[in-house]
Design an enzyme around this catalytic site. Structure first.
Site, PDB file in Angstrom:
ATOM      1  N   HIS A 687       0.834  -1.202   0.000  1.00 38.26           N
ATOM      2  CA  HIS A 687       0.000   0.000   0.000  1.00 38.26           C
ATOM      3  C   HIS A 687       0.872   1.257   0.000  1.00 38.26           C
ATOM      4  CE1 HIS A 687       0.592  -1.225   4.224  1.00 38.26           C
ATOM      5  NE2 HIS A 687       0.591   0.052   4.528  1.00 38.26           N
ATOM      6  N   LEU A 688       0.401   2.235  -0.728  1.00 38.02           N
ATOM      7  CA  LEU A 688       1.083   3.526  -0.898  1.00 38.02           C
ATOM      8  C   LEU A 688       0.440   4.548   0.031  1.00 38.02           C
ATOM      9  CD1 LEU A 688       2.971   5.439  -2.650  1.00 38.02           C
ATOM     10  CD2 LEU A 688       0.943   5.803  -4.083  1.00 38.02           C
TER      11      LEU A 688
END
Length: 790
Positions: A687-688
């Site tokens: 996840h960013l």
């Protein structure tokens, strides 16, 4: 032969499959190996007499013994421990066996000799001369012309003090054999045993002659007044014999840990005692090791039937052990193999010595992993099993032996925990008390672990891809060790709960306790963080494994390696497969959302869903604006899993992050955004982070929060994409010490003592951002967005 299992020969095949051969007949003899005997006993116990008798009587047998005596090593005078180590090393290198004639009553005093033996690949034995205190004192007081000049009244005081800090030697220190002599008859037998030991002879490993544990032998303070007294006069006139106590009286002589002595036995005492706090900590650690609750015995994974290269495997074992022991105190690991001439044991032993791994906390052991206590004298509450992916009994080697020794209860308990394993993973199974392995050996948990396969005749063959194979083997050991650490934490928690009343009565809380409590609160917050997401397993499912397998329904630790995920597997394997890394149950929430976003379509926290990603509000944001762009690709748990073929996905995630940053800037033009990944994320599924740089949030509470977004632990999205384009993978730092660094402003780099003062500063700091962020366009603001659009 099992078609799926791979592991070492740390256990023999069960009787039905070994043609009746016993473990002993399978073991190879250790021919021609030198021996270092570490004598353990106070002055007057007969160490010098023992050493001289063995060395003088060994001519017929043909083994050359050298006596190393600290009382005479300095040109006939008392010398130092360093001189003893040098003399022992020289003798061993010349092919001779050695008798270490010094007191060696404490673990620290013995440790360097054990380490020397491991480095030079010789057997290290301990011979304890455990005579009554009154006998040692009487001998020491009455002797004349002692080599170390320890005689008369001073000798009685020295013996008394030394006995107060005596630590009985244990196999877990690194000894292969321990022999206790409780009287002159035992000593004579031990002298005969060693003096008749031929050059190619060897002695069996284990503990011999040791009495059951009791109070530390009491010295005689009043012996100074009457050397031939047989007891201690009390003020009331009643005479107490040695070891006798009044009803309810506590032993007032605790174990003590002394600093390393560099002089003779006399000087060991004169150097003094450590403080009470250190003694208590040492006592707790000793108890933990002695009852086996903090010791894991494990076989070499994938090196037998799975044919993993032994040299590569030994490197991975040593590196993983070293990293694990740095992070965890009061834990011991034991690599077990059935063969005395095991190649993997010798490689690991050699490399561990070169890496200076503490031989008291990690060592190798020859024996049957299912009979370590009864046959080898080594107590281990947790053992590892080199399992097959089906988690079924069968075949030969360790897997068959463990299932055979544990009985049907292990198979039933395992089914409650998981249905299958992926290579590189493990699952911890509490062993029911009705299991023969539990009753006979004291084993409370079995951790099934599966490594990579390099055998073309077995499932999941990697076609000699050692890059992938080494990664999987490292993950397998890491998962195994972390599962064990979780079990130890659970055990220590119960011990602490039992002693809670005593602790509260004493008052006060240590800094360490405060830190643990603070970190536990942080974990609790993270567990609540995604409470909109149902857990992968229900509460009942999560506890079914431990409660069903534990007497009285008591909980035992089982980390998320044991939580089955719901991804589909090829080859018609069951879908309940252990996750690819040790993730806590709370850490699976993002994965569950990414795989099944339709379950959460009514949630206000989900901002956007596509075939490639989900955009989610961080429910405990660390700034005014903080969202996550979560990959929906199965198998991408973190940045470490990303390769060149994933670049299109990374670019899509980055573009989504930029789009949402732009939306937020339209609402508040003063914000500045940074997009990036955590090197080692706390939540499973790539996840960013899209996070504004004001860090104005009540959820930002500690150093770990702050440093995870403002140090090298945070990798900028633009840098990650560029690095993968050039090198095929991204560099990640697993050094969590970065997260404990001092608090510094992310703009001007000024230091601050706590989070409130840091927040107060950054609210008013007008310094420019670091140049490396500005030059690489890592920051998004209204001005940069305007320039991009023009």
């Amino acid at each position: 032969m099992d078609l799926d299992a791979g592991g070492s020969t740390s256990a023999p095949a069960p009787p039905s499959e070994s043609l009746g051969a016993s473990a002993e007949t399978k073991e190879e003899e250790r021919g021609g190996k030198q021996v270092m005997v570490v004598l353990v006993g106070p002055p007057g116990s007969g160490k010098s007499t023992f050493a001289e008798a063995v060395a003088g009587g060994s001519a017929t047998a043909g083994r050359h013994w050298v006596r190393v005596c600290q009382d005479t090593i300095g040109n006939g005078k008392a010398g130092t421990k360093v001189q003893c180590l040098k003399a022992a090393s020289d003798a061993l290198k010349e092919g001779k066996s050695v008798l270490i004639d010094r007191c060696n009553l404490e673990r620290e005093q013995r440790a360097d000799f054990v380490k020397l033996g491991a480095t030079l690949h010789v057997d290290v034995h301990a011979v304890t001369l455990d005579l009554p205190a009154k006998v040692c004192i009487s001998r020491a007081v009455s002797r004349k012309g002692h080599e170390g000049n320890l005689q008369g009244g001073k000798a009685a005081l020295v013996v008394n003090r030394m006995l107060q800090k005596k630590d009985a030697p244990l196999l877990t220190e690194g000894f292969s054999r321990i022999m206790s002599c409780n009287d002159d008859g035992d000593i004579n037998k031990a002298v005969d045993l060693y003096s008749t030991l031929g050059p190619s002879d060897s002695l069996p490993s284990g503990v011999f002659g040791q009495k059951s544990k009791g109070p530390v032998q009491v010295g005689i303070m009043k012996f100074l007044k009457k050397a031939d007294s047989t007891g201690v006069e009390e003020s009331s006139g009643h005479k107490l014999t040695l070891g006798e106590r009044k009803p309810g009286q506590q032993n007032t002589l605790p174990k003590q840990e002394n600093v390393e002595a560099m002089f003779s036995c006399t000087m060991e005492v004169e150097k003094g005692l450590n403080d009470k706090k250190k003694n208590e900590e040492h006592a707790k650690q000793t108890d933990c090791y002695d009852d086996g609750s903090c010791t894991l015995a494990f076989p070499s994974i994938s090196t037998a039937d799975f044919q993993f290269d032994l040299d590569r495997a030994s490197d991975i074992i040593v590196d993983t052990v070293a990293n694990f022991l740095q992070k965890h105190d009061s834990i011991r690991l034991v690599l077990v193999d059935l063969s005395k001439k095991s190649r993997i044991l010798s490689l690991v032993k050699e490399k561990a010595a070169k890496k200076s791994i503490d031989s008291r906390r990690f060592f190798t052991f020859v024996g049957d992993i299912t009979q370590l206590h009864t046959k080898g004298g080594l107590q281990c509450s947790v053992i590892a099993n080199a399992a097959n992916w089906r988690l079924k009994p069968g075949g030969g080697g360790v897997n068959a032996a463990v299932y055979n020794a544990a009985g049907d209860s292990l198979q039933h308990a395992t089914k409650k925990c998981a249905d299958a394993l992926r290579p590189g993973t493990s699952v911890a199974v509490p062993l029911p008390s009705i299991s023969p392995l539990h009753q006979r050996e004291g084993v409370t948990h079995v951790i099934h672990v599966l490594g990579p396969n390099m055998n073309p005749m077995r499932p999941d063959y990697l076609n000699n891809d050692y890059t992938r194979g080494s990664k999987l083997l490292h993950e397998a050991y890491s998962s195994l060790f972390e599962n064990f650490a979780s079990i130890v934490r659970s055990h220590m928690g119960k011990v602490n709960n039992e002693s809670g009343t005593e602790k509260s009565a004493s008052g006060g809380t240590s800094l360490k306790d405060t830190k643990i409590k603070r970190e536990d609160n942080h974990v609790s917050e993270r567990m609540k963080k995604y409470k909109l997401l149902p857990p992968i397993m229900t509460v009942n499912q999560q506890h079914a494994c431990t409660k069903a397998n534990t007497p009285n329904g008591l909980d035992n630790a089982m980390t998320s390696s044991a939580v089955p995920n719901q991804t589909k597997q090829g080859n018609n394997k069951k879908s309940s497969v252990v996750a690819g890394k040790t993730w806590g149950s709370w850490a699976q929430a993002l994965y569950e959302l990414a795989m099944n976003p339709e379950k959460y379509k009514n949630s206000d926290s989900i901002l956007e869903t596509s075939d490639e990603f989900v955009v989610l509000k961080d429910l405990y944001p660390k700034a005014k604006r903080h969202v996550l762009v979560i990959s929906r690709m199965d198998g991408l748990d973190s940045l470490a899993d990303v390769k060149k073929e994933h670049l299109p996905l990374l670019r899509s995630m980055h573009s989504a992050g930029v789009k949402w940053a732009q939306k937020f800037l339209e609402e508040d033009a003063d914000l500045v955004f940074r997009l990036g990944y955590h090197s080692v994320p706390s939540m499973r599924q790539l996840h960013l982070h899209v996070i504004s740089q004001d860090f104005n949030s009540a959820s930002l509470k500690n150093k770990k929060h702050w440093n995870s977004f403002t140090t090298s632990f945070f990798r900028d999205s633009v840098d990650v994409i560029e690095e993968i384009e050039q090198h095929g993978s991204a560099t990640t730092s697993s050094d969590e010490k970065v997260l404990a660094m001092e608090l510094r402003c992310h703009r001007c780099r000024s230091a601050h003592p706590n989070i409130p003062k840091l927040k107060s500063h950054i609210a008013n700091c007008k310094s420019p951002f670091p140049s490396h962020l500005l030059q690489k366009n890592s920051l998004l603001s209204s001005s940069t967005m305007h320039m991009d659009s023009t």
